[in-house]
Write an enzyme that holds these catalytic residues in place. Structure first.
Site, PDB file in Angstrom:
ATOM      1  N   ASP A 120       0.855  -1.194   0.000  1.00  8.49           N
ATOM      2  CA  ASP A 120       0.000   0.000   0.000  1.00  8.49           C
ATOM      3  C   ASP A 120       0.885   1.237   0.000  1.00  8.49           C
ATOM      4  OD1 ASP A 120      -3.289   0.208   0.738  1.00  8.49           O
ATOM      5  OD2 ASP A 120      -2.125   2.073   0.844  1.00  8.49           O
TER       6      ASP A 120
ATOM      7  N   THR B 109     -11.234   3.067  -6.950  1.00 10.80           N
ATOM      8  CA  THR B 109     -11.624   3.684  -8.228  1.00 10.80           C
ATOM      9  C   THR B 109     -12.756   4.673  -7.937  1.00 10.80           C
ATOM     10  OG1 THR B 109     -13.001   1.706  -8.567  1.00 10.80           O
ATOM     11  CG2 THR B 109     -10.941   1.833  -9.792  1.00 10.80           C
TER      12      THR B 109
ATOM     13  N   GLU C 238     -14.465  -8.312  -7.929  1.00  7.96           N
ATOM     14  CA  GLU C 238     -14.736  -8.829  -6.585  1.00  7.96           C
ATOM     15  C   GLU C 238     -16.197  -8.572  -6.218  1.00  7.96           C
ATOM     16  OE1 GLU C 238     -12.910 -10.762  -4.495  1.00  7.96           O
ATOM     17  OE2 GLU C 238     -14.901 -10.760  -3.619  1.00  7.96           O
TER      18      GLU C 238
ATOM     19  N   LYS D  31     -19.135  -8.629   0.111  1.00  6.72           N
ATOM     20  CA  LYS D  31     -19.916  -7.579   0.774  1.00  6.72           C
ATOM     21  C   LYS D  31     -19.175  -7.159   2.032  1.00  6.72           C
ATOM     22  CE  LYS D  31     -23.450 -10.413   1.374  1.00  6.72           C
ATOM     23  NZ  LYS D  31     -23.073 -11.610   0.638  1.00  6.72           N
TER      24      LYS D  31
ATOM     25  N   LYS E 270     -19.392  -6.935 -13.317  1.00  7.50           N
ATOM     26  CA  LYS E 270     -19.378  -6.310 -11.982  1.00  7.50           C
ATOM     27  C   LYS E 270     -20.342  -5.111 -11.928  1.00  7.50           C
ATOM     28  CE  LYS E 270     -18.333  -5.046  -7.906  1.00  7.50           C
ATOM     29  NZ  LYS E 270     -18.784  -5.750  -6.727  1.00  7.50           N
TER      30      LYS E 270
ATOM     31  N   PHE F  80     -32.400  -7.997  -1.196  1.00  9.14           N
ATOM     32  CA  PHE F  80     -32.313  -6.611  -1.683  1.00  9.14           C
ATOM     33  C   PHE F  80     -33.662  -6.016  -2.060  1.00  9.14           C
ATOM     34  CE2 PHE F  80     -28.082  -4.934  -1.812  1.00  9.14           C
ATOM     35  CZ  PHE F  80     -27.356  -6.042  -1.393  1.00  9.14           C
TER      36      PHE F  80
ATOM     37  N   ALA G  69     -37.266  -1.689   1.716  1.00  7.29           N
ATOM     38  CA  ALA G  69     -37.390  -0.234   1.609  1.00  7.29           C
ATOM     39  C   ALA G  69     -36.630   0.363   2.786  1.00  7.29           C
ATOM     40  CB  ALA G  69     -38.861   0.163   1.675  1.00  7.29           C
TER      41      ALA G  69
ATOM     42  N   CYS H 177     -19.613   1.398  -3.044  1.00  8.79           N
ATOM     43  CA  CYS H 177     -19.775   0.752  -4.360  1.00  8.79           C
ATOM     44  C   CYS H 177     -21.000   1.204  -5.150  1.00  8.79           C
ATOM     45  CB  CYS H 177     -19.798  -0.760  -4.176  1.00  8.79           C
ATOM     46  SG  CYS H 177     -18.192  -1.392  -3.667  1.00  8.79           S
TER      47      CYS H 177
ATOM     48  N   ARG I 152     -18.514   5.796   3.559  1.00 10.92           N
ATOM     49  CA  ARG I 152     -18.517   6.420   2.241  1.00 10.92           C
ATOM     50  C   ARG I 152     -19.950   6.474   1.710  1.00 10.92           C
ATOM     51  NH1 ARG I 152     -13.477   3.132  -0.373  1.00 10.92           N
ATOM     52  NH2 ARG I 152     -14.217   1.516   1.039  1.00 10.92           N
TER      53      ARG I 152
HETATM   54  N1  LIG Z   1     -15.415  -2.166  -0.612  1.00 13.60           N
HETATM   55  C1  LIG Z   1     -16.167  -3.079  -1.206  1.00 13.60           C
HETATM   56  O1  LIG Z   1     -17.098  -3.618  -0.625  1.00 13.60           O
HETATM   57  C2  LIG Z   1     -15.864  -3.506  -2.623  1.00 13.60           C
HETATM   58  C3  LIG Z   1     -16.471  -4.667  -3.126  1.00 13.60           C
HETATM   59  C4  LIG Z   1     -16.182  -5.049  -4.423  1.00 13.60           C
HETATM   60  C5  LIG Z   1     -15.337  -4.281  -5.215  1.00 13.60           C
HETATM   61  N2  LIG Z   1     -14.783  -3.140  -4.700  1.00 13.60           N
HETATM   62  C6  LIG Z   1     -13.865  -2.371  -5.549  1.00 13.60           C
HETATM   63  O2  LIG Z   1     -12.530  -2.688  -5.165  1.00 13.60           O
HETATM   64  C7  LIG Z   1     -11.709  -1.536  -5.288  1.00 13.60           C
HETATM   65  C8  LIG Z   1     -11.077  -1.219  -3.944  1.00 13.60           C
HETATM   66  O3  LIG Z   1     -12.086  -0.900  -3.021  1.00 13.60           O
HETATM   67  P1  LIG Z   1     -11.794  -0.737  -1.469  1.00 13.60           P
HETATM   68  O4  LIG Z   1     -13.098  -0.503  -0.811  1.00 13.60           O
HETATM   69  O5  LIG Z   1     -10.942  -1.866  -1.018  1.00 13.60           O
HETATM   70  O6  LIG Z   1     -10.930   0.608  -1.472  1.00 13.60           O
HETATM   71  P2  LIG Z   1     -10.107   1.288  -0.279  1.00 13.60           P
HETATM   72  O7  LIG Z   1     -10.156   2.727  -0.534  1.00 13.60           O
HETATM   73  O8  LIG Z   1     -10.567   0.729   1.018  1.00 13.60           O
HETATM   74  O9  LIG Z   1      -8.618   0.746  -0.505  1.00 13.60           O
HETATM   75  C9  LIG Z   1      -7.808   1.108  -1.583  1.00 13.60           C
HETATM   76  C10 LIG Z   1      -6.361   1.081  -1.113  1.00 13.60           C
HETATM   77  O10 LIG Z   1      -5.478   1.241  -2.215  1.00 13.60           O
HETATM   78  C11 LIG Z   1      -4.365   1.994  -1.804  1.00 13.60           C
HETATM   79  N3  LIG Z   1      -3.648   2.491  -2.991  1.00 13.60           N
HETATM   80  C12 LIG Z   1      -4.008   3.484  -3.832  1.00 13.60           C
HETATM   81  N4  LIG Z   1      -3.100   3.605  -4.821  1.00 13.60           N
HETATM   82  C13 LIG Z   1      -2.159   2.660  -4.627  1.00 13.60           C
HETATM   83  C14 LIG Z   1      -0.984   2.268  -5.331  1.00 13.60           C
HETATM   84  N5  LIG Z   1      -0.616   2.853  -6.465  1.00 13.60           N
HETATM   85  N6  LIG Z   1      -0.238   1.259  -4.826  1.00 13.60           N
HETATM   86  C15 LIG Z   1      -0.620   0.621  -3.689  1.00 13.60           C
HETATM   87  N7  LIG Z   1      -1.730   0.944  -2.994  1.00 13.60           N
HETATM   88  C16 LIG Z   1      -2.500   1.952  -3.453  1.00 13.60           C
HETATM   89  C17 LIG Z   1      -4.963   3.038  -0.903  1.00 13.60           C
HETATM   90  O11 LIG Z   1      -4.006   3.626  -0.055  1.00 13.60           O
HETATM   91  C18 LIG Z   1      -6.017   2.208  -0.141  1.00 13.60           C
HETATM   92  O12 LIG Z   1      -5.476   1.683   1.053  1.00 13.60           O
HETATM   93  C19 LIG Z   1     -12.616  -0.426  -5.817  1.00 13.60           C
HETATM   94  O13 LIG Z   1     -12.519  -0.408  -7.216  1.00 13.60           O
HETATM   95  C20 LIG Z   1     -13.992  -0.888  -5.400  1.00 13.60           C
HETATM   96  O14 LIG Z   1     -14.986  -0.391  -6.236  1.00 13.60           O
HETATM   97  C21 LIG Z   1     -15.022  -2.758  -3.415  1.00 13.60           C
END
Ligand SMILES: NC(=O)c1ccc[n+]([C@@H]2O[C@H](COP(=O)([O-])OP(=O)(O)OC[C@H]3O[C@@H](n4cnc5c(N)ncnc54)[C@H](O)[C@@H]3O)[C@@H](O)[C@H]2O)c1
Length: 440
Positions: free
Chosen positions: A30, A86, A154, A157, A210, A255, A258, A266, A334
């Site tokens: 990270d 993202t 991914e 949940k 996705k 899902f 109400a 997400c 978020r």
């Molecule tokens: N949170 C969910 O429930 C969930 C479920 C399915 C998919 N996703 C997708 O997965 C992705 C990640 O989501 P998340 O909730 O884990 O995000 P998050 O913000 O919790 O974690 C992202 C991490 O990436 C790190 N990071 C950013 N740039 C980096 C780099 N260049 N090198 C190394 N680390 C870096 C950040 O510091 C952060 O710790 C998103 O695209 C999201 O849409 C999330």
């Protein structure tokens, strides 16, 4: 297998930990040194049930490591998962800067064959951009190295992430490279031993899957939320309607609740991003635009009910708020509906006493400076001196409170329930004025 996971957020950390649990040697990278510090000291930076134990067990077993060292992380894994954020860009599209930075880091430092797997939720076509970014870095270095790019969206949940990862409904892999497909099959085999649940498809279809999944789920929620508003006008009970339609196997029960709107990291951003992608492709998505508009309005439904009861100005009124996280069992705030509810009530001069079992530290960060907002350290304490209660998140501990104590604590004996936790009839019999969503 040697695996690197880039990004240790909700997805990356769960992925890395669960893969190490099956015996793989995983390095998690990270850019946030604070997250890596917490992980190296034996903690985890997020609240996710069951995750801490898995992390600690595999760190102790030498199968799970954390680093901020890009070069070492890239050198480690044959498989490189990209699991960075993202977030939405200003125009609603997914901001790919973190994904592409991660890809460039791989291209800049790799010295042997890599399978680069995109786990972040990314618009259709991002696989090609990742490929181009890696190739561009290799060209700059003037070297030729073989690599493959795959998509593995991914579906976990938050709040049940470990269980979802360990027992996935399906594993979607988008790839056209045979080596990538074989490696992914081997990596996931222990998670789908009972029967094969891996679906291999082309990269673009995997990326699209996705978004389609989240768009469908968001649509179900907005559909029910909109019907709930109509039910209120017609004197019907949306909860009974939910059960009446959910029992149809073509519809199902999931899902269909109400409530006061969907939030989280997400649905809101993925719905926005898909709307944008479709518009850019010349095929606007009318249905999803409505899904988003309905949800934006629904986040205000509790405020509307409070205003209908007390008037626009809420100076001198105190509300207990139960639940801050966007859903139970997470500290993620978020796009949480609570943020809209609290901001609107505070703007009208109300005092707010909020309680959440785990999200208070995160709330203190994202809601810093909100006038009139204070935090209680129990659900009961939040009620003290309040006129009414507002329920925003359906944590289990709110489901069966001591109703008599609740009534006696609230000056106006009034509950605004954004998650339909209680039976309106029971509340009436207890002498509590009850405002649910879509219920008489
Ligand atoms: N949170 C969910 O429930 C969930 C479920 C399915 C998919 N996703 C997708 O997965 C992705 C990640 O989501 P998340 O909730 O884990 O995000 P998050 O913000 O919790 O974690 C992202 C991490 O990436 C790190 N990071 C950013 N740039 C980096 C780099 N260049 N090198 C190394 N680390 C870096 C950040 O510091 C952060 O710790 C998103 O695209 C999201 O849409 C999330």
């Amino acid at each position: 297998m040697k695996v690197t996971v880039i990004g240790t957020g909700y997805v990356g950390l769960v992925t890395g930990a669960c893969l190490s649990e099956m015996g793989n040697h995983v390095v998690c990278l990270d850019v946030d040194p604070e997250k890596i510090r917490i992980l190296k000291e034996g903690g985890i930076p997020i609240h996710e049930p069951g995750l801490l134990e898995i992390v600690q067990r595999n760190v102790a077993g030498g199968r799970l490591e954390f680093t901020t060292d890009v070069e070492a992380a890239v050198a480690h894994g044959t498989i490189q998962f990209i699991a960075v954020g993202t977030p939405p860009d200003e125009d609603g599209s997914a901001d790919l800067q973190y994904v592409l930075a991660a890809a460039r880091n791989i291209g800049r430092t790799m010295t042997d064959f890599k399978v680069i797997v995109d786990k972040s939720t990314v618009p259709v076509g991002t696989g090609d951009k990742v490929k181009a970014a890696v190739q561009d870095e290799l060209d700059r270095r003037g070297i030729r190295l073989d690599f493959a790019v795959a998509s593995n969206p991914e579906f976990l949940k938050e709040g049940a992430a470990v269980a979802d990862f360990m027992r996935p409904d399906r594993v979607v892999v988008g790839a056209d490279d045979e080596r990538a497909i074989l490696l992914m099959k081997a990596l996931y085999a222990p998670f789908i031993r009972n029967h094969d649940r891996m679906m291999v498809m082309d990269l673009r279809s995997a990326e699209f899957t996705k978004y389609a999944a989240n768009a469908m789920l968001a649509t179900r929620i907005s559909f029910m939320n909109e019907l709930a508003l109509v039910a209120e006008k017609l004197g019907a009970d949306i909860e009974l309607v939910r059960q009446g339609i959910g029992s149809d196997p073509r519809i199902g029960f999931h899902f269909l609740y109400a409530g006061c709107g969907y939030g989280g990291s997400c649905f809101p951003k993925d719905v926005k991003a898909l709307i944008r992608t479709a518009a850019d492709a010349g095929q606007p998505l009318q249905l999803l635009q409505a899904v988003e508009a309905v949800n934006d309005r629904q986040k205000l439904v509790l405020v509307d009910k409070v205003v209908a009861r007390y008037g626009e100005q809420l100076k001198g009124k105190t509300f207990a708020v139960w639940g801050l996280a966007f859903k139970p069992n997470t500290d993620d705030m978020r796009d949480a509906p609570s943020r809209v509810v609290i901001a609107e009530l505070a703007r009208r001069g109300a005092k707010l006493q909020a309680y959440d079992p785990v999200a208070v530290p995160e709330a203190q960060r994202v809601l810093a400076g909100t006038p009139g907002l204070s935090y209680a350290d129990s659900a009961r304490a939040a009620l003290e001196g309040a006129d009414a209660l507002i329920i925003v998140t359906e944590w289990k501990e709110f489901r069966t409170p001591d109703f008599e104590a609740l009534r006696e604590s609230l000056a106006d004996r009034t509950v605004f329930d954004g998650r339909n936790l209680y039976e309106p009839k029971l509340m009436r019999s207890l002498g509590i004025e009850y405002h649910g969503i879509g219920r008489p």
